[in-house]
Design a protein around this motif. Structure first.
Motif, mmCIF file in Angstrom:
data_model
loop_
_atom_site.group_PDB
_atom_site.id
_atom_site.type_symbol
_atom_site.label_atom_id
_atom_site.label_comp_id
_atom_site.label_asym_id
_atom_site.label_seq_id
_atom_site.Cartn_x
_atom_site.Cartn_y
_atom_site.Cartn_z
ATOM 1 N N UNK A 58 0.745 -1.382 -0.060
ATOM 2 C CA UNK A 58 0.053 -0.087 0.021
ATOM 3 C C UNK A 58 0.878 1.241 -0.134
ATOM 4 N N UNK A 59 2.073 0.967 -0.119
ATOM 5 C CA UNK A 59 3.045 2.204 0.111
ATOM 6 C C UNK A 59 3.062 2.974 1.426
ATOM 7 N N UNK A 60 2.715 2.361 2.582
ATOM 8 C CA UNK A 60 2.749 2.906 3.916
ATOM 9 C C UNK A 60 4.222 2.787 4.282
ATOM 10 N N UNK A 61 5.043 1.919 3.911
ATOM 11 C CA UNK A 61 6.490 1.489 4.462
ATOM 12 C C UNK A 61 7.289 1.202 3.143
ATOM 13 N N UNK A 62 8.220 1.401 3.375
ATOM 14 C CA UNK A 62 9.447 0.864 2.494
ATOM 15 C C UNK A 62 9.661 -0.576 2.448
ATOM 16 N N UNK A 63 10.410 -1.003 1.571
ATOM 17 C CA UNK A 63 10.607 -2.528 1.555
ATOM 18 C C UNK A 63 11.244 -2.914 2.632
ATOM 19 N N UNK A 64 10.941 -3.760 3.128
ATOM 20 C CA UNK A 64 11.643 -4.146 4.783
ATOM 21 C C UNK A 64 13.140 -4.622 4.170
ATOM 22 N N UNK A 65 13.266 -5.221 3.093
ATOM 23 C CA UNK A 65 14.512 -5.991 3.112
ATOM 24 C C UNK A 65 15.552 -5.100 2.247
ATOM 25 N N UNK A 66 15.139 -4.093 2.249
ATOM 26 C CA UNK A 66 16.357 -3.017 1.451
ATOM 27 C C UNK A 66 16.852 -2.209 2.422
ATOM 28 N N UNK A 67 18.352 -2.385 2.239
ATOM 29 C CA UNK A 67 19.030 -1.349 3.191
ATOM 30 C C UNK A 67 18.944 -2.002 4.527
ATOM 31 N N UNK A 68 18.797 -0.811 5.159
ATOM 32 C CA UNK A 68 18.866 -0.811 6.821
ATOM 33 C C UNK A 68 17.381 -0.771 7.231
ATOM 34 N N UNK A 69 16.322 -0.856 6.394
ATOM 35 C CA UNK A 69 14.931 -0.446 6.644
ATOM 36 C C UNK A 69 14.318 -1.348 7.938
ATOM 37 N N UNK A 70 14.844 -2.477 7.935
ATOM 38 C CA UNK A 70 14.318 -3.320 8.905
ATOM 39 C C UNK A 70 14.370 -2.604 10.421
#
Length: 804
Positions: free
Chosen positions: A42-54
């Motif tokens: 839905x675009x509410x959060x970025x890709x959890x797997x990208x970079x340090x998004x976790x």
């Protein structure tokens, strides 16, 4: 809105509305799915797997979330059926609480007749924060229940019956997702149904006796018609149970991969208007633990034949269950079978897999070592927790029991060892030992109440029933988890210092392939010390250990891409050293399951398959070292012994030739020998280490009467010792019949030659040694229509390119 279908059932899978109790977010969620996948879509959060998004998304697990939808009914006498609700949840129907649950490993059936109404109904599921709930239960417990802080950055997951690696692991992201894993829907209340089908079989003198026990609801006094192998048996359902017996002469048997066909038979059941089908295999699988001179054996006997277990450990196919599909899972399992594996261990920190997983294992001949879902921590043993566990074990044992592939039920992963990990358990071992025994005994008794004939092993690793010693590295009995090479930084030869009866865990890390790294990192992050790369390494000190080992065995690579390649070469060499040596000790050792087959997200890990299923170099090498007929080199003092092993059911004749291989490709003949190999391993010729020059390696080739051929090299010294000649590799590429055909030639020996593609697909081989007189022919099967670009790597180009 959802309308009832003709059978009176209502499928509630599909679009729901997801909100948080803070009122900050609102979007669609298509159940079954997890909330994190939906928030990202839905675009509410970025890709959890990208970079340090976790790290910026862990707040999700600290909130309560609600999913809602409306349902229109014409009948109100209905049951809600929900499978795999993750995890601590309250379900309301028209505002009234109808279910409170806290176990993702169970299904639930709720009578809604008192709350449902004709017309529009509102259903609402509140997912309570597992972080808050775990802390609450820990605080309320009369004594501390330690959890694995090394693995779980989110605390107290052990207090909940949730996927344990959801709270993080030394290969997994830590996000504690929520949602619905399986189906959700409505069924008419008191509608007839078959709940479970249990299959027991005995084989003797070419006759299979098969007992089929079905548990049914609202079908008493009905006649069950059961069909198997063109036979039909009828049995009356009494007190919800019916038993049908079949006697089958000369049955077509099910065999593990590489041992024979995976013959499956349709078991068809009809009772009144209810019909159901199972596919079963006719076979016996025994766990053999017989006393012997070394202690006690440990191995599997299938249809009377001792089978060396070759395989790997399985973890969830993705960290977010909304990303898992049957197709993806089947692809991972197919890769295991393609590498000659015949066993998968479903590790105890994940989930009981869906029916489709075990169906695929049946079809591919992958025996399943099935852990119950407990791993690496202490767990409660109060009455409420054990009651929950009992229901979980009953349900999953009954669901999985009939599968031909199911070889073993194991109580847990490393819980016996964990009794020595924590200050609390070391200071009061008696308390925590009794606590563990209560849990383990509950699991065993619940399993045996469903399937008393099933193979049971109390824990992994374990020295056996009622033996609570920490048997991690005990050679004589039980199964072993051997981690000294990785965790203690020992050299690869240390694998030859132990003689496990069955090694159910051992591993060595590598970086994921560049195709996987590009899924989470930008080019400016392509550095092993970059924060992004370090955030995708969950094992403390893991990157340093990879680098330290690389410095021990190889000359240092200058480019990041070469470092990634070389990390996979050394991972493959580590596991090859262990597997080939332990296979050569058959029957003293009867199984190797390396850690691990797959990844849950793109990460540095012990896996041989990247997240998404791409074959790392280890997997290509595994297809070679797990071949049914294999010749391997084993250093013994000042000699190098060539040993042959045969996993085929029939004896084979093997011809072996040995050579001294110089850096320019010249070969000196060191001898030849022909030998018969039946079950077990045999020794061929031996080569004195002094027969090899300082810049020579041992090369050997073999041909076998089953039509297989092979070759390999053994380097007595670390590869950095050798002055590799520049191979001047060339590669020709052609396309035909939907495949790409590549021919690689070299002017000098080129070691671990590997081709990478810019687009997804699979090479038929990789990490191959190429000699001047033996071009390498590869095929690449693309997954899409995009034209791939191929790049070539070998040991010289990765470590000596600047030296000409």
């Amino acid at each position: 809105m959802t309308q009832e279908n003709r059978s009176g059932c209502v499928d509630l899978a599909g679009a729901w509305t997801l909100t948080d109790t803070h009122g900050d977010f609102r979007c669609d969620i298509v159940l079954p799915c997890d909330g994190i996948t939906s928030l990202h879509a839905a675009g509410h959060i970025p890709n959890p797997y990208w970079g340090r998004n976790e790290y910026d998304l862990r707040w999700i697990g600290e909130r309560d979330w609600v999913v809602t939808r409306d349902v229109t009914l014409t009948e109100t006498d209905v049951d809600l059926v929900i499978l795999g609700i993750d995890t601590v949840a309250t379900l309301r129907w028209n505002g009234q609480v109808v279910l409170q649950c806290d176990n993702v490993h169970r299904s639930f059936r709720v009578d809604l007749s008192d709350v449902a109404k004709k017309g529009e109904n509102k259903v609402e599921i509140t997912f309570h924060s597992p972080v808050a709930e775990g802390a609450k239960r820990q605080a309320a417990h009369p004594f501390p229940i330690p959890y694995s802080t090394d693995n779980n950055p989110i605390p107290n997951g052990n207090m909940l019956r949730k996927v344990q690696c959801d709270f993080g692991w030394d290969w997994n992201i830590a996000l504690a997702p929520f949602g619905v894993v399986g189906g959700v829907g409505l069924e008419p209340h008191a509608a007839p149904r078959v709940d479970t089908v249990l299959v027991q079989q005995e084989h003797e003198s070419g006759i299979a006796t098969v007992d089929v026990t079905l548990r049914a609801a609202f079908l008493d006094a009905e006649t069950a018609t059961v069909q198997l192998c063109e036979q039909t048996t009828r049995a009356l359902v009494l007190d919800g149970k019916a038993v049908a017996r079949f006697t089958i002469k000369d049955p077509e048997l099910w065999w593990p991969n590489g041992q024979g066909p995976q013959t499956l038979h349709d078991l068809q059941i009809s009772v009144g208007d209810v019909a159901t089908t199972r596919r079963i295999g006719l076979r016996t699988i025994e766990l053999i633990t017989q006393p012997d001179k070394a202690g006690a054996s440990f191995g599997f006997r299938v249809n009377g034949r001792d089978v060396f277990a070759k395989g790997a450990n399985w973890i969830p196919a993705d960290a977010l269950h909304g990303q898992i599909t049957d197709e993806k899972t089947r692809g991972l399992l197919q890769s295991a079978a393609d590498a000659h594996m015949n066993m998968i261990r479903v590790w105890g920190g994940g989930r009981y897999e869906p029916d489709s997983f075990y169906d695929t294992c049946d079809e591919l001949g992958l025996m399943v070592w099935q852990d119950y879902m407990f791993a690496c921590s202490i767990y409660p043993s109060d009455d409420a927790f054990l009651e929950n566990v009992t229901a979980e074990v009953h349900e999953n044992t009954a669901r999985i029991q009939h599968h031909a592939s199911l070889a073993l039920w194991c109580g847990d992963n490393e819980l016996v060892g964990s009794l020595g990990w924590f200050p609390e358990t070391r200071e009061d071992r008696d308390r925590y030992l009794v606590n563990y025994d209560r849990l383990n005994r509950t699991i065993e008794m619940a399993m045996k109440s469903v399937d008393p004939a099933a193979n049971w092993w109390p824990s992994s690793p374990s020295l056996g029933p009622m033996d609570f010693r920490d048997g991690w590295h005990v050679d004589g009995q039980g199964d072993m988890h051997f981690w000294s090479v990785w965790h203690e930084g020992r050299d690869f030869d240390h694998y030859r210092d132990v003689i496990p009866r069955f090694c159910s865990e051992f591993g060595f890390q590598s970086y994921p392939s560049m195709s996987a790294i590009r899924k989470f990192a930008a080019p400016e992050d392509f550095n092993i010390a970059a924060p992004v790369l370090e955030s995708h390494q969950k094992n403390k000190g893991g990157n340093a250990r990879i680098a330290e080992t690389m410095f021990r065995y190889f000359r240092w690579p200058e480019k990041f891409e070469d470092f990634v390649y070389l990390s996979q070469v050394q991972q493959g060499l580590a596991i090859k050293t262990a597997v080939t040596h332990w296979r050569s000790l058959r029957p003293q050792c009867m199984g190797t399951l390396y850690w691990q087959l797959n990844d849950t997200w793109p990460v540095c890990s012990w896996a041989s398959l990247d997240h998404g299923g791409n074959w790392k170099l280890l997997h290509h090498m595994a297809r070679e070292f797990y071949r049914p007929v294999l010749v391997t080199a084993v250093p013994v003092g000042d000699t190098i012994v060539l040993r042959g092993v045969n996993d085929l059911p029939d004896q084979v004749s093997v011809s072996v030739r040995a050579f001294a291989l110089a850096m320019d490709g010249e070969r000196r003949d060191l001898g030849a020998q022909d030998t018969q190999i039946g079950e077990g391993a045999v020794e061929f010729l031996s080569v004195d280490a002094s027969d090899l020059g300082a810049q020579e390696m041992l090369m050997f080739t073999w041909t076998a009467s089953d039509g297989s051929t092979g070759s390999d090299i053994h380097a007595p010294h670390p590869f950095k010792h050798y002055d590799l000649a520049k191979p001047d590799i060339t590669m020709d590429v052609a396309s035909a019949d939907g495949l790409w055909h590549l021919t690689v030639t070299s002017k000098a020996p080129a070691y671990f030659v590997s081709v990478e593609s810019s687009t997804p697909g699979r090479f038929d081989q990789n990490a191959v040694h190429v000699l001047p007189d033996a071009p390498l022919h590869l095929t690449f099967a693309p997954q899409g229509d995009e034209t791939p670009e191929f790049s070539l790597r070998d040991l010289h180009s990765a470590t000596m390119a600047t030296q000409g």
